[in-house]
Enzyme design. Structure first.
Site, PDB file in Angstrom:
ATOM      1  N   ASP A 101      12.836  55.324  20.140  1.00 22.30           N
ATOM      2  CA  ASP A 101      12.823  55.457  18.680  1.00 22.30           C
ATOM      3  C   ASP A 101      14.237  55.558  18.093  1.00 22.30           C
ATOM      4  O   ASP A 101      14.610  56.557  17.477  1.00 22.30           O
ATOM      5  CB  ASP A 101      11.998  56.677  18.270  1.00 22.30           C
ATOM      6  CG  ASP A 101      10.598  56.669  18.845  1.00 22.30           C
ATOM      7  OD1 ASP A 101       9.994  55.585  18.901  1.00 22.30           O
ATOM      8  OD2 ASP A 101      10.116  57.737  19.258  1.00 22.30           O
TER       9      ASP A 101
ATOM     10  N   GLU B 110       1.693  48.987  11.376  1.00 26.87           N
ATOM     11  CA  GLU B 110       1.235  50.012  12.308  1.00 26.87           C
ATOM     12  C   GLU B 110       1.945  51.332  12.070  1.00 26.87           C
ATOM     13  O   GLU B 110       1.311  52.356  11.854  1.00 26.87           O
ATOM     14  CB  GLU B 110       1.484  49.562  13.761  1.00 26.87           C
ATOM     15  CG  GLU B 110       0.881  50.489  14.808  1.00 26.87           C
ATOM     16  CD  GLU B 110      -0.619  50.338  14.940  1.00 26.87           C
ATOM     17  OE1 GLU B 110      -1.280  51.314  15.332  1.00 26.87           O
ATOM     18  OE2 GLU B 110      -1.142  49.240  14.649  1.00 26.87           O
TER      19      GLU B 110
END
Length: 457
Positions: free
Chosen positions: A41, A215
């Protein structure tokens, strides 16, 4: 393969922030950009001539998103990355119980604000907290002592528009935003849900409850008057897509794929920055040994926007981004500044910052593009060893390349008992990749805190 999760008791007494490592593949590649632990991330931030990279940390052997801390790295040249350790963890937020997931850091008014999703102990839901620090590398403290916002959704990303208005976006399965106040730790009005239309976010088939491709993991920025929303699309596995809009809250128009499904991780998470005249796309994959959907690694690619402002298709590579400039060996370099490594780990040092440790015979550190100029005459390193020490072989070009110097490291009676050692250098001229190759007997040899070449003997 990933090295066994082992720890020296004496080092862990000195600090409970010890981190795991893995044995890296041959140094033909510079992606993923961190090899000492699993990272995920990526959230890059450009500040004062460096790129600061904020990541999550996938724990070794995870079979879920087992994440307990966040990490910071930085680079001035996009290839040699300095490990700044973990300046924020679940323990920073007294109200959080688990799930140190994907966050985003932004700078304003002399402060760095790190927005992160964590599980609220009292509700059991995901909420967004805010860490704050006056330094890009922390330490960060809880700015509020409570969640900034909570609706059970994840992946915050902040953006400050040209007029000074700041926004915080987040969401899975929906897409939300709030207008942050100038203090960056409160907001005006209430959370607003952005309509997920097929025109705005593409069409997903076979899932009536989620008709669009959106998403999670929004990344919003502005370029040449156009607003971009880059996001993870259609799990699983995810690809990276994007939409554009005339304003920060829409209306959004779907533009297509940025990065196709690749890389051995069923999730992906993007961050984009401009730095030193180039554009860079950060993402994660499962490329390291033992890697996968729950043991991910951050990588980066350089790219150029198309003439009409669209983003080209970007594929994962092992080469990574090209180096910007060169590295100066005649100033002190932190040992944890690494382009590639084999076998070593990092840990907090009693002298401040981090140090390289868990060094075994044959391990090495690669530092890319080192500019020796007319030649170095000597080398100095800061070392510590509770064992009998070993040697630092200074090699050019590869881990088996020409040896330009060898420094002997003796025992110092402690893994955090530091001493400086020096040795002569000959033949180090021009610009080369430098390999610090470690040699000695069996077991752990020594720790390395920093190093520096010198033009005098």
């Amino acid at each position: 393969m990933r090295k066994p999760f082992v720890r020296r008791a004496v080092a862990c007494v000195a600090s409970m922030m010890c981190v795991a490592a893995l044995a890296a593949a041959p140094a033909r590649a510079d992606n993923p950009i961190v090899q000492t632990i699993y990272t995920a991330d990526p959230a890059p931030l450009v500040h004062n001539g460096r790129v600061y990279l904020y990541t999550g940390h996938d724990e070794d052997g995870s079979t879920y998103f087992t994440m307990r801390e966040w990490r910071v790295w930085s680079s001035a040249d996009m290839v040699n990355w300095t490990d700044h350790g973990s300046p924020m963890s679940l323990g920073t937020f007294s109200w959080a119980s688990a799930d140190a997931w994907a966050g985003h850091t932004i700078y304003r008014n002399g402060q760095f604000y790190w927005y992160v999703p964590v599980k609220n102990r009292s509700t059991g839901r995901m909420a967004i907290g805010v860490g704050v620090s006056s330094s890009p590398t922390g330490p960060f403290r809880d700015a509020l002592g409570r969640p900034l916002v909570e609706n059970g959704e994840i992946d915050p990303a902040a953006f400050i528009d040209d007029d000074g208005q700041a926004y915080l976006y987040w969401g899975n399965p929906n897409l939300w935003y709030v207008r942050l106040n100038p203090d960056m730790v409160s907001f005006s009005g209430s959370a607003t849900r952005i309509p997920l239309t097929t025109a705005g976010f593409g069409t997903r088939s076979g899932n009536p409850s989620r008709p669009t491709l959106y998403e999670e993991a929004p990344w919003v920025f502005k370029r040449n008057g156009l607003y971009y929303n880059v996001f993870a699309a259609e799990c699983c596995s995810e690809f990276i897509a994007y939409s554009t809009a005339p304003g920060p809250t829409g209306p959004w128009t779907y533009r297509g794929t940025v990065m196709p499904r690749q890389g051995g991780s069923f999730t992906n998470h993007a961050g984009i920055v401009d730095f030193a005249g180039g554009s860079y796309f950060f993402y994660h994959n499962g490329a390291l040994p033992g890697g996968g959907g729950f043991t991910r690694s951050v990588a980066v690619e350089k790219f150029s926007y198309n003439a009409n402002g669209t983003i080209p298709t970007i594929n994962m590579t092992t080469a990574g981004a090209p180096q910007i400039g060169t590295l100066n060996p005649y100033v002190r370099q932190e040992a944890e500044t690494i382009a590639w490594e084999s076998g070593v780990e990092t840990e907090p040092s009693t002298e401040g910052g981090m140090n390289v440790g868990w060094v075994n015979n044959g391990d090495y550190i690669k530092v890319k593009g080192v500019a020796f100029g007319n030649g170095a005459r000597s080398f100095t390193a800061r070392v510590a060893s509770a064992a009998s020490g070993g040697r630092i072989e200074l090699r050019l070009g590869s881990a088996s390349g020409a040896v330009v110097g060898t420094c002997t490291v003796s025992g110092t009676r402690g893994w955090q008992t530091w001493a400086s050692v020096s040795c002569p250098v000959a033949g180090a001229t021009g610009t080369h990749d430098l390999y610090l190759r470690f040699a000695g007997g069996s077991g752990y040899l020594f720790n390395l805190n920093w190093w520096q070449f010198n033009v005098t003997a």
